[in-house]
Design a protein around this motif. Structure first.
Motif, PDB file in Angstrom:
ATOM      1  N   GLY A  14       0.768  -1.265  -0.138  1.00  0.00           N
ATOM      2  CA  GLY A  14       0.025  -0.005  -0.161  1.00  0.00           C
ATOM      3  C   GLY A  14       0.810   1.216   0.138  1.00  0.00           C
ATOM      4  O   GLY A  14       0.539   2.236  -0.650  1.00  0.00           O
ATOM      5  N   SER A  15       2.142   1.095   0.763  1.00  0.00           N
ATOM      6  CA  SER A  15       2.815   2.220   0.699  1.00  0.00           C
ATOM      7  C   SER A  15       3.457   2.713  -0.767  1.00  0.00           C
ATOM      8  O   SER A  15       3.624   3.542  -1.049  1.00  0.00           O
ATOM      9  CB  SER A  15       4.095   2.088   1.840  1.00  0.00           C
ATOM     10  N   VAL A  65       1.851   2.081  -3.534  1.00  0.00           N
ATOM     11  CA  VAL A  65       0.699   2.858  -4.327  1.00  0.00           C
ATOM     12  C   VAL A  65       0.697   4.344  -3.780  1.00  0.00           C
ATOM     13  O   VAL A  65       0.845   5.230  -4.533  1.00  0.00           O
ATOM     14  CB  VAL A  65      -0.678   2.372  -4.066  1.00  0.00           C
ATOM     15  N   SER A  66       0.792   4.579  -2.283  1.00  0.00           N
ATOM     16  CA  SER A  66       0.665   5.737  -1.871  1.00  0.00           C
ATOM     17  C   SER A  66       1.649   6.823  -2.603  1.00  0.00           C
ATOM     18  O   SER A  66       1.455   8.048  -2.747  1.00  0.00           O
ATOM     19  CB  SER A  66       0.460   5.868  -0.310  1.00  0.00           C
ATOM     20  N   PHE A  87       1.229   7.549  -6.067  1.00  0.00           N
ATOM     21  CA  PHE A  87       0.013   8.593  -6.184  1.00  0.00           C
ATOM     22  C   PHE A  87       0.765   9.990  -5.835  1.00  0.00           C
ATOM     23  O   PHE A  87       0.439  10.976  -6.455  1.00  0.00           O
ATOM     24  CB  PHE A  87      -0.921   8.271  -5.240  1.00  0.00           C
ATOM     25  N   VAL A 129       5.799   9.415   2.700  1.00  0.00           N
ATOM     26  CA  VAL A 129       5.028   8.081   3.012  1.00  0.00           C
ATOM     27  C   VAL A 129       5.815   7.616   4.143  1.00  0.00           C
ATOM     28  O   VAL A 129       5.496   6.744   5.089  1.00  0.00           O
ATOM     29  CB  VAL A 129       4.802   7.081   1.787  1.00  0.00           C
ATOM     30  N   ASP A 155       1.772   5.725   5.805  1.00  0.00           N
ATOM     31  CA  ASP A 155       0.820   5.428   4.472  1.00  0.00           C
ATOM     32  C   ASP A 155      -0.496   6.047   4.808  1.00  0.00           C
ATOM     33  O   ASP A 155      -1.260   5.416   5.645  1.00  0.00           O
ATOM     34  CB  ASP A 155       1.032   3.912   4.286  1.00  0.00           C
ATOM     35  N   PRO A 156      -1.065   6.940   4.110  1.00  0.00           N
ATOM     36  CA  PRO A 156      -2.421   7.244   4.238  1.00  0.00           C
ATOM     37  C   PRO A 156      -3.545   6.463   3.734  1.00  0.00           C
ATOM     38  O   PRO A 156      -4.670   6.500   4.094  1.00  0.00           O
ATOM     39  CB  PRO A 156      -2.542   8.627   3.590  1.00  0.00           C
ATOM     40  N   LEU A 157      -3.260   5.553   2.990  1.00  0.00           N
ATOM     41  CA  LEU A 157      -4.231   4.765   2.251  1.00  0.00           C
ATOM     42  C   LEU A 157      -5.223   4.067   3.286  1.00  0.00           C
ATOM     43  O   LEU A 157      -6.165   3.790   3.072  1.00  0.00           O
ATOM     44  CB  LEU A 157      -3.399   3.780   1.359  1.00  0.00           C
ATOM     45  N   PRO A 158      -4.762   3.118   4.405  1.00  0.00           N
ATOM     46  CA  PRO A 158      -5.335   2.660   5.114  1.00  0.00           C
ATOM     47  C   PRO A 158      -6.541   3.565   5.942  1.00  0.00           C
ATOM     48  O   PRO A 158      -7.621   3.028   6.094  1.00  0.00           O
ATOM     49  CB  PRO A 158      -4.723   2.153   6.236  1.00  0.00           C
ATOM     50  N   LEU A 196      -7.761   6.122   4.520  1.00  0.00           N
ATOM     51  CA  LEU A 196      -8.716   6.459   3.355  1.00  0.00           C
ATOM     52  C   LEU A 196      -9.683   5.512   3.061  1.00  0.00           C
ATOM     53  O   LEU A 196     -10.668   5.841   2.738  1.00  0.00           O
ATOM     54  CB  LEU A 196      -8.042   7.168   2.176  1.00  0.00           C
ATOM     55  N   LEU A 197      -9.434   4.034   3.359  1.00  0.00           N
ATOM     56  CA  LEU A 197     -10.068   2.944   3.011  1.00  0.00           C
ATOM     57  C   LEU A 197     -11.141   2.682   4.226  1.00  0.00           C
ATOM     58  O   LEU A 197     -11.970   1.953   3.973  1.00  0.00           O
ATOM     59  CB  LEU A 197      -9.315   1.880   2.599  1.00  0.00           C
TER      60      LEU A 197
END
Length: 266
Positions: A209-210, A212-213, A216, A254, A259-262, A264-265
């Motif tokens: 996930g990191s 991907v973040s 992005f 990141v 990682d901000p993805l978790p 956001l989900l």
């Protein structure tokens, strides 16, 4: 981590950052901008003395040229390189990485990510100045990075999965940038493709996930910067803006802030 250990590590990283900044500052001016003609297949020039143009001896195995790490000057004209003042902020960067990452990282992990910070800062300045990500700086760091993260795996319990994730991130991000380059070579530099694997390696240590973040954020930072320049009348749609610094900045963001993805989900 005990306070005394943290204090000693902070002092050590600050000193390492200062020494690395001094060395990096002597290396940055060795690279010149390369704008080839359409029929020029010679490739970018090797690192040279900015005063007399003599090629700098640089062993293929060395991440940095040994002669210029000290206070020596050019072997021909004997003049020393006057470098950009990167020492203070590189020292601060290493201490910042310790402040953000020491909670859940071992000493060997911090050493590995500090090396990444030094390398990333050096490439950021070089790419911003001359729009190049030289092979001498990119490719020679691969074995260094793999060795450091391998050492972190051997000395830190329960990090085997992290290393596997890092290797997958390295291969995956390199493949992603290669596809972008293959589809639209004019919009993606080959140096960015070669560097992507290293970013994927360190981002993947924290999870896929990191990766991907970080990717992005690289595109987000680049687009924001470009649009800002256009709004200020300092660029247009054809203005060349190096992408490497934004790739590194996205990875740093990141790695240090998480990682901000978790979130956001959720």
């Amino acid at each position: 981590m005990p306070p005394l250990t943290t204090l000693a590590l902070t002092a050590g990283l600050a000193l390492l950052g200062a020494l690395a900044g001094a060395a990096a500052g002597r290396v940055i001016p060795l690279f010149s901008r390369h704008e080839p003609e359409p029929d020029d297949e010679s490739g970018p020039p090797p690192p040279t003395c900015p005063h007399c143009g003599t090629e700098v001896p640089w062993p293929r195995w060395a991440p940095l040229p040994p002669r210029f790490l000290g206070n020596a000057g050019c072997q021909v004209c004997e003049r020393r390189v006057r470098a950009p003042a990167v020492t203070p902020w590189l020292a601060a960067l290493l201490v910042g990485i310790l402040a953000f990452t020491s909670v859940d990282r071992s000493v060997t992990e911090i050493v590995a990510f500090s090396a990444f910070a030094i390398w990333g800062a050096l490439l950021t300045v070089v790419d911003a100045r001359v729009h190049r990500l030289p092979n001498r700086l990119v490719l020679t760091f691969y074995p260094v990075a793999l060795a450091l993260l391998g050492l972190a795996t051997l000395t830190t319990p329960d990090t085997t999965d992290r290393l596997v994730s890092a290797l997958v991130g390295m291969a995956g991000l390199a493949a992603f940038y290669w596809v972008l380059w293959f589809i639209y070579p004019a919009g993606m530099g080959w140096g960015d493709v070669k560097m992507a694997g290293l970013l994927g390696l360190f981002l993947g240590w924290g999870g896929l996930g990191s990766v991907v973040s970080g990717t992005f954020l690289a595109f987000l930072f680049s687009a924001t910067f470009g649009l800002t320049l256009m709004a200020l009348g300092r660029a247009n749609r054809k203005t060349a803006i190096p992408f490497g610094p934004f790739m590194i900045l996205g990875a740093f963001a990141v790695i240090t802030a998480g990682d901000p993805l978790p979130l956001l989900l959720e």
